[in-house]
Write a protein that holds these residues in place. Sequence first.
Motif, short mmCIF file in Angstrom:
data_model
loop_
_atom_site.label_atom_id
_atom_site.label_comp_id
_atom_site.label_asym_id
_atom_site.label_seq_id
_atom_site.Cartn_x
_atom_site.Cartn_y
_atom_site.Cartn_z
N ASP A 1 -83.41 46.29 -1.44
CA ASP A 1 -82.57 45.46 -0.58
C ASP A 1 -81.20 46.08 -0.37
O ASP A 1 -80.83 47.05 -1.02
CB ASP A 1 -82.42 44.06 -1.18
CG ASP A 1 -83.36 43.07 -0.56
OD1 ASP A 1 -83.31 42.91 0.67
OD2 ASP A 1 -84.15 42.45 -1.30
N GLN B 1 -80.99 35.89 4.27
CA GLN B 1 -81.16 35.80 2.81
C GLN B 1 -80.04 36.53 2.06
O GLN B 1 -80.28 37.40 1.23
CB GLN B 1 -82.54 36.33 2.40
CG GLN B 1 -83.69 35.49 2.92
CD GLN B 1 -83.65 34.07 2.38
OE1 GLN B 1 -83.49 33.84 1.20
NE2 GLN B 1 -83.77 33.11 3.27
N VAL C 1 -82.90 40.52 1.94
CA VAL C 1 -83.22 40.66 3.37
C VAL C 1 -84.35 41.62 3.67
O VAL C 1 -84.83 41.67 4.80
CB VAL C 1 -81.97 41.05 4.20
CG1 VAL C 1 -80.87 40.01 4.07
CG2 VAL C 1 -81.48 42.43 3.83
N SER C 2 -84.82 42.36 2.69
CA SER C 2 -85.84 43.38 2.96
C SER C 2 -87.15 42.78 3.46
O SER C 2 -87.94 43.46 4.09
CB SER C 2 -86.10 44.24 1.73
OG SER C 2 -86.65 43.48 0.68
N GLY C 3 -87.37 41.49 3.22
CA GLY C 3 -88.57 40.82 3.71
C GLY C 3 -88.52 40.48 5.19
O GLY C 3 -89.49 39.97 5.74
N GLY C 4 -87.38 40.73 5.83
CA GLY C 4 -87.26 40.50 7.27
C GLY C 4 -86.37 39.33 7.65
O GLY C 4 -85.98 39.20 8.80
N ASP C 5 -86.04 38.45 6.71
CA ASP C 5 -85.16 37.31 6.99
C ASP C 5 -83.73 37.72 6.70
O ASP C 5 -83.30 37.77 5.54
CB ASP C 5 -85.56 36.10 6.14
CG ASP C 5 -84.72 34.86 6.42
OD1 ASP C 5 -83.70 34.97 7.15
OD2 ASP C 5 -85.07 33.79 5.90
N GLN C 6 -82.98 38.02 7.75
CA GLN C 6 -81.62 38.52 7.60
C GLN C 6 -80.62 37.45 7.16
O GLN C 6 -79.43 37.74 7.00
CB GLN C 6 -81.16 39.17 8.90
CG GLN C 6 -81.94 40.42 9.24
CD GLN C 6 -81.82 41.49 8.17
OE1 GLN C 6 -80.74 41.85 7.74
NE2 GLN C 6 -82.95 42.02 7.73
#
Length: 158
Positions: free
Chosen positions: A25, A54, A47-52
């Motif tokens: 991340d 977080q 945020v690495s999962g795509g939800d900026q």
Amino acid sequence: MITEKDKTYLTRCVELAAQALEKGDEPFGSVLVSAGDVVLFEDHNHVSGGDQTQHPEFAIARWAAEHLSAEERKQATVYTSGEHCPMCASAHGLVGLGRIVYASSSSQLREWKQEMGVREGNLHALRIQDVLKESEVDGPVEDLAEKVKLLHRQKHQM
């Protein structure tokens, strides 16, 4: 004014930022501390999962709204490795959190990214005081900001 106690909490934020980086991340970490010097909540960027959205500061605001009274929120301090983005500053203000102390500023991050050739994001790099009408804000802390800079350099050299 930044105290030694503040630096201790900010050092923890930098450690959390390093943990975020180890997990792939962006290197940001934050801690919420009560008026009685109890760590209430800590987190790092996810945020690495795509939800900026977080960000750890945003998570602190949500947690505080759910678990603390308005007075407890007002007396609490948010420590963070990097100055709040506009989204996080807004969340901070909307839930009525107290003082904010950061290790590195948004303008420093913008300069570092320019030095590294990293494309700027879609948000203006506003100071917290440009978002919140009333806020007690302290930072940056230069020796810790240098450590944060190294984490960002590692992130963008991956």
